[in-house]
Each structure stands twice: as C-alpha cells, then as structure tokens.
Design a protein around this motif. Structure first.
Motif, PDB file in Angstrom:
ATOM      1  N   SER A 220       0.900  -1.449   0.024  1.00  0.00           N
ATOM      2  CA  SER A 220       0.295  -0.027  -0.148  1.00  0.00           C
ATOM      3  C   SER A 220       0.709   1.155  -0.024  1.00  0.00           C
ATOM      4  CB  SER A 220      -0.727   0.148   0.712  1.00  0.00           C
ATOM      5  OG  SER A 220      -1.914  -0.958   1.477  1.00  0.00           O
ATOM      6  N   GLY A 221       2.234   1.118   0.898  1.00  0.00           N
ATOM      7  CA  GLY A 221       2.793   2.416   0.575  1.00  0.00           C
ATOM      8  C   GLY A 221       3.414   2.089  -0.799  1.00  0.00           C
ATOM      9  N   ALA A 222       4.031   1.418  -1.393  1.00  0.00           N
ATOM     10  CA  ALA A 222       4.435   2.070  -3.211  1.00  0.00           C
ATOM     11  C   ALA A 222       3.251   2.210  -3.354  1.00  0.00           C
ATOM     12  CB  ALA A 222       5.135   0.558  -2.760  1.00  0.00           C
ATOM     13  N   VAL A 223       2.315   1.285  -3.570  1.00  0.00           N
ATOM     14  CA  VAL A 223       1.294   2.764  -4.830  1.00  0.00           C
ATOM     15  C   VAL A 223       1.039   3.856  -4.384  1.00  0.00           C
ATOM     16  CG1 VAL A 223      -1.432   1.700  -5.385  1.00  0.00           C
ATOM     17  CG2 VAL A 223       0.272  -0.177  -5.260  1.00  0.00           C
ATOM     18  N   LEU A 224       1.188   4.282  -3.055  1.00  0.00           N
ATOM     19  CA  LEU A 224       1.000   5.622  -2.609  1.00  0.00           C
ATOM     20  C   LEU A 224       2.179   6.333  -2.461  1.00  0.00           C
ATOM     21  CD1 LEU A 224      -0.588   8.097  -1.005  1.00  0.00           C
ATOM     22  CD2 LEU A 224       0.395   6.753   1.513  1.00  0.00           C
ATOM     23  N   GLY A 225       3.361   5.512  -2.505  1.00  0.00           N
ATOM     24  CA  GLY A 225       4.152   6.763  -3.321  1.00  0.00           C
ATOM     25  C   GLY A 225       4.063   7.134  -4.909  1.00  0.00           C
ATOM     26  N   TYR A 226       3.747   6.166  -5.651  1.00  0.00           N
ATOM     27  CA  TYR A 226       4.064   5.910  -6.795  1.00  0.00           C
ATOM     28  C   TYR A 226       2.822   6.709  -7.399  1.00  0.00           C
ATOM     29  CZ  TYR A 226       3.219   4.257 -11.416  1.00  0.00           C
ATOM     30  OH  TYR A 226       2.991   4.136 -13.332  1.00  0.00           O
ATOM     31  N   THR A 228       1.377   9.028  -5.543  1.00  0.00           N
ATOM     32  CA  THR A 228       1.769  10.567  -5.656  1.00  0.00           C
ATOM     33  C   THR A 228       2.953  11.427  -5.869  1.00  0.00           C
ATOM     34  OG1 THR A 228       1.172   9.853  -3.092  1.00  0.00           O
ATOM     35  CG2 THR A 228       2.115  12.544  -3.606  1.00  0.00           C
ATOM     36  N   LYS A 229       3.613  10.499  -7.081  1.00  0.00           N
ATOM     37  CA  LYS A 229       4.693  10.615  -8.016  1.00  0.00           C
ATOM     38  C   LYS A 229       3.564  10.971  -9.261  1.00  0.00           C
ATOM     39  CE  LYS A 229       9.179   9.576 -10.348  1.00  0.00           C
ATOM     40  NZ  LYS A 229       9.108   8.477  -9.931  1.00  0.00           N
ATOM     41  N   MET A 230       2.918  10.724  -9.504  1.00  0.00           N
ATOM     42  CA  MET A 230       2.029  10.805 -10.874  1.00  0.00           C
ATOM     43  C   MET A 230       1.201  11.515 -10.597  1.00  0.00           C
ATOM     44  SD  MET A 230       3.865   8.851 -13.123  1.00  0.00           S
ATOM     45  CE  MET A 230       5.194   7.416 -12.744  1.00  0.00           C
ATOM     46  N   GLY A 231       1.148  12.342  -9.778  1.00  0.00           N
ATOM     47  CA  GLY A 231       0.477  13.162  -9.808  1.00  0.00           C
ATOM     48  C   GLY A 231      -1.167  12.559  -9.811  1.00  0.00           C
ATOM     49  N   VAL A 232      -1.203  11.692  -8.669  1.00  0.00           N
ATOM     50  CA  VAL A 232      -2.690  11.387  -8.344  1.00  0.00           C
ATOM     51  C   VAL A 232      -2.962  11.590  -6.443  1.00  0.00           C
ATOM     52  CG1 VAL A 232      -3.967   8.806  -8.657  1.00  0.00           C
ATOM     53  CG2 VAL A 232      -3.205   9.858 -10.278  1.00  0.00           C
ATOM     54  N   SER A 233      -4.293  11.701  -6.851  1.00  0.00           N
ATOM     55  CA  SER A 233      -4.960  12.466  -5.256  1.00  0.00           C
ATOM     56  C   SER A 233      -4.741  10.908  -4.538  1.00  0.00           C
ATOM     57  CB  SER A 233      -6.162  12.125  -4.769  1.00  0.00           C
ATOM     58  OG  SER A 233      -6.601  12.270  -4.084  1.00  0.00           O
ATOM     59  N   SER A 234      -4.027  10.786  -2.814  1.00  0.00           N
ATOM     60  CA  SER A 234      -4.030   9.751  -2.617  1.00  0.00           C
ATOM     61  C   SER A 234      -5.458   8.968  -2.017  1.00  0.00           C
ATOM     62  CB  SER A 234      -3.540  10.373  -0.915  1.00  0.00           C
ATOM     63  OG  SER A 234      -4.691  11.377  -0.257  1.00  0.00           O
ATOM     64  N   SER A 235      -6.454   9.549  -2.231  1.00  0.00           N
ATOM     65  CA  SER A 235      -8.222   8.838  -2.150  1.00  0.00           C
ATOM     66  C   SER A 235      -8.268   7.527  -2.985  1.00  0.00           C
ATOM     67  CB  SER A 235      -9.295   9.803  -2.996  1.00  0.00           C
ATOM     68  OG  SER A 235      -8.829  10.815  -3.784  1.00  0.00           O
ATOM     69  N   ILE A 236      -7.439   7.424  -3.887  1.00  0.00           N
ATOM     70  CA  ILE A 236      -7.142   6.435  -4.544  1.00  0.00           C
ATOM     71  C   ILE A 236      -6.867   4.906  -3.982  1.00  0.00           C
ATOM     72  CG2 ILE A 236      -5.124   6.277  -5.811  1.00  0.00           C
ATOM     73  CD1 ILE A 236      -6.268   5.263  -8.689  1.00  0.00           C
ATOM     74  N   ARG A 244     -11.285  -6.350  -1.868  1.00  0.00           N
ATOM     75  CA  ARG A 244     -11.029  -7.128  -2.956  1.00  0.00           C
ATOM     76  C   ARG A 244     -11.319  -7.403  -3.963  1.00  0.00           C
ATOM     77  NH1 ARG A 244      -8.050 -11.885  -0.062  1.00  0.00           N
ATOM     78  NH2 ARG A 244      -7.008 -12.202  -1.684  1.00  0.00           N
ATOM     79  N   GLU A 245     -12.063  -6.970  -4.434  1.00  0.00           N
ATOM     80  CA  GLU A 245     -12.934  -7.058  -5.826  1.00  0.00           C
ATOM     81  C   GLU A 245     -12.532  -5.790  -6.283  1.00  0.00           C
ATOM     82  OE1 GLU A 245     -14.538  -9.812  -6.917  1.00  0.00           O
ATOM     83  OE2 GLU A 245     -13.971 -10.911  -4.937  1.00  0.00           O
ATOM     84  N   ILE A 246     -13.357  -6.033  -7.620  1.00  0.00           N
ATOM     85  CA  ILE A 246     -12.868  -4.608  -8.501  1.00  0.00           C
ATOM     86  C   ILE A 246     -13.868  -3.530  -8.224  1.00  0.00           C
ATOM     87  CG2 ILE A 246     -12.609  -3.614 -10.852  1.00  0.00           C
ATOM     88  CD1 ILE A 246     -10.640  -5.385 -10.116  1.00  0.00           C
ATOM     89  N   ARG A 247     -13.148  -2.622  -7.590  1.00  0.00           N
ATOM     90  CA  ARG A 247     -14.513  -1.523  -7.930  1.00  0.00           C
ATOM     91  C   ARG A 247     -14.256  -0.759  -9.570  1.00  0.00           C
ATOM     92  NH1 ARG A 247     -14.474   3.662  -3.652  1.00  0.00           N
ATOM     93  NH2 ARG A 247     -15.462   4.655  -4.510  1.00  0.00           N
ATOM     94  N   TRP A 248     -14.989  -0.264  -9.252  1.00  0.00           N
ATOM     95  CA  TRP A 248     -15.319   0.127 -10.951  1.00  0.00           C
ATOM     96  C   TRP A 248     -15.753   2.267 -10.470  1.00  0.00           C
ATOM     97  CZ3 TRP A 248     -12.897  -1.692 -14.654  1.00  0.00           C
ATOM     98  CH2 TRP A 248     -13.168  -3.201 -15.471  1.00  0.00           C
ATOM     99  N   LEU A 249     -14.187   2.654 -10.899  1.00  0.00           N
ATOM    100  CA  LEU A 249     -14.671   4.571 -10.390  1.00  0.00           C
ATOM    101  C   LEU A 249     -15.506   4.831 -11.612  1.00  0.00           C
ATOM    102  CD1 LEU A 249     -10.932   4.901  -9.926  1.00  0.00           C
ATOM    103  CD2 LEU A 249     -12.595   4.814  -8.798  1.00  0.00           C
ATOM    104  N   MET A 257      -9.937  12.115  -8.871  1.00  0.00           N
ATOM    105  CA  MET A 257      -8.994  12.005  -8.107  1.00  0.00           C
ATOM    106  C   MET A 257      -7.822  12.098  -8.571  1.00  0.00           C
ATOM    107  SD  MET A 257      -9.972   7.711  -7.319  1.00  0.00           S
ATOM    108  CE  MET A 257     -11.018   7.197  -6.538  1.00  0.00           C
ATOM    109  N   ASN A 258      -7.918  13.371  -9.640  1.00  0.00           N
ATOM    110  CA  ASN A 258      -6.954  13.944 -10.876  1.00  0.00           C
ATOM    111  C   ASN A 258      -6.086  12.890 -11.530  1.00  0.00           C
ATOM    112  OD1 ASN A 258      -6.193  15.791 -11.876  1.00  0.00           O
ATOM    113  ND2 ASN A 258      -3.890  15.858 -10.839  1.00  0.00           N
TER     114      ASN A 258
END
Length: 267
Positions: A220-226, A228-236, A244-249, A257-258
């Motif tokens: 989770s920390g690695a995904v959050l760091g990635y 954030t680096k790409m300019g996507v909100s942490s809310s994602i 664990r199932e697919i949640r369609w945004l 979420m940018n």
C-alpha cells in the motif's frame, strides 16, 4: 668478443644497482639446452575436452537452478515464448472524434513478469514522440511491472487513454483494471474516454510471506508513493483498500482523484 669486452660486460652485470651481483647462467661447452617437456598430443587434447565439459556443465547447472524457480520460468516464458501483452501501432488515433489525430501504440492483454522489458522494446519500434498516446485495454497483472511501465511512459512524456481503436482510428470504449491503472497513471496527460472504465482493488501478494499484514502495508505504501509521484490523489489508495473485488470508478470519481486529467466527455 674480446677479453676486455667480456670483463666489461661482467663488471656491468655486477654493478647492477637493483640488487647483489649475480653471475649470468652459463651453459657448458658442447651441451645443448634441455628442451621443455611436452605432453603427447592426445593427452593435451584429452585435458582440453575435460576442461570444456566442466565449464559447460557448470553453466548448465547454474541455468537449471535459475530456471527451476517458478518465477524465473514465468519470466522467460513471458519474455520469449508467449508474452501476455500484444501491441499494435496506430498511425492516427482520433480520441475525441475530431479530424486531428495522434500516433498511438495500442497495448492489450495481461501484464506479465517480463512486461516492462517487452513494453520498452515495443515503444522503441513504434517510435512514439512526446505527446503521443499509449492506448490501454488490460485486466491487470504484475504490480511491479505495471509501475515500471508507468515510469517508462512518464519518462517519454507520453499520454495515456483507455479503450481500443477501429480500422479508421476511432476510439472505442474499453477497460483498464487492477495493475493496469498504474500504467495508465504514468501518462503525462491521462485522457478519459467516454464509456471506458477504470477499476481498482486491494493489492495482495501471491507469494508466501512471514508477515502478511506487514507485506500489505508495504504494498500500500509503495502504491501510494507511486500514485503521488504521478500526480494522483491519495484517495485512490483508500478506494483500493476498500475491497479485494474490482471497484469501477465513475468518471466523476476518476476526475476528482486526478486520475483522469483530460476528460473527453461530460463526466
């Protein structure tokens, strides 16, 4: 050589400044130097073959140990035998239905353990320029490889979109889920194609670990760091952790979420 020359030579030898005086070796008159002992040809050939076999055996044993690991075989299979991804160059992609188009590379399939290396080669062959588009349609796959693919996209200043294309270059809706979303997030501009879907879920490791909770936190920390680096909100990441199932945004959620930066239809 005269006696004087011989004496001068011996004196010069004795006056060597690098060490004590040492007399040069002399061969008794009438005695030829002893030739070096050499093995018969067939014995030399035998030992050459033995050394060659040992070297080949060492390489073969090391290769067997490497390929006996399941992940190693999966990598080689994905790289050389049957890649999980396919690519197609689109000379002119019409994202918004206008006459203005861009060059694109359409990537579809599952992101395998060798996907990043394969993707880099496909981009080189496609010869995309900054601002061109990587069009994605994938259910996901390897998380680490997806992040590397996203980094490659960002380093080349490419844009991303989700969908497929018909023969005329018109974009048709598609979906990008799980690890594919990390690839999509690598786009410097991320187009939101009307009707296309982005799906997220909680990432879990498939390999055995000593502490599953700690491993989940690390991922989770690695995904959050990635992200954030790409300019996507942490809310994602919060949206990912909910199931664990697919949640369609929804388009509005992806835009908030940018994750989508350039919507092509009313969200």
């Amino acid at each position: 050589m005269s006696t004087d020359d011989s004496q001068d030579g011996e004196n010069r030898f004795r006056r060597s400044p690098t060490g004590p005086a040492v007399a040069p070796p002399r061969i008794p008159p009438g005695r030829a130097p002893t030739p070096p002992v050499q093995l018969p040809w067939h014995k030399r050939h035998f030992w050459t073959v033995v050394i060659f076999i040992l070297l080949v055996a060492g390489v073969a044993i090391r290769a067997y140990r490497d390929l006996s690991q399941p992940e190693a075989w999966d990598y080689w299979k994905d790289q050389y035998v049957s890649p999980g991804l396919t690519s197609q160059v689109i000379d002119t992609l019409h994202l918004d239905g206008s006459s203005r188009g861009r060059r694109a590379l359409f990537i579809s399939g599952t992101i395998g353990p060798a996907a990043a290396n394969w993707f880099r080669g496909s981009l080189d062959q496609a010869n995309l320029a900054a601002g061109d588009i990587v069009l994605l349609a994938s259910p996901g796959g390897d998380l680490n490889q997806a992040a590397i693919m996203g980094e490659i996209i960002r380093s080349r200043s490419l844009a991303t979109a989700v969908g497929s294309a018909d023969a005329s270059g018109r974009v048709k809706p598609g979906y990008c889920a799980s690890a594919c979303v990390l690839v999509y997030a690598g786009g410097k501009a991320r187009f939101g194609v009307l009707g296309s879907a982005l799906g997220v879920h909680r990432f879990v490791t498939t390999r055995p670990v000593d502490d599953p909770v700690a491993e989940a936190q690390r991922v989770s920390g690695a995904v959050l760091g990635y992200m954030t680096k790409m300019g996507v909100s942490s809310s994602i990441v919060e949206a990912m952790s909910e199931t664990r199932e697919i949640r369609w945004l929804s388009p509005k959620q992806a835009l908030a979420m940018n994750l989508v930066t350039e919507p092509l239809g009313k969200p």
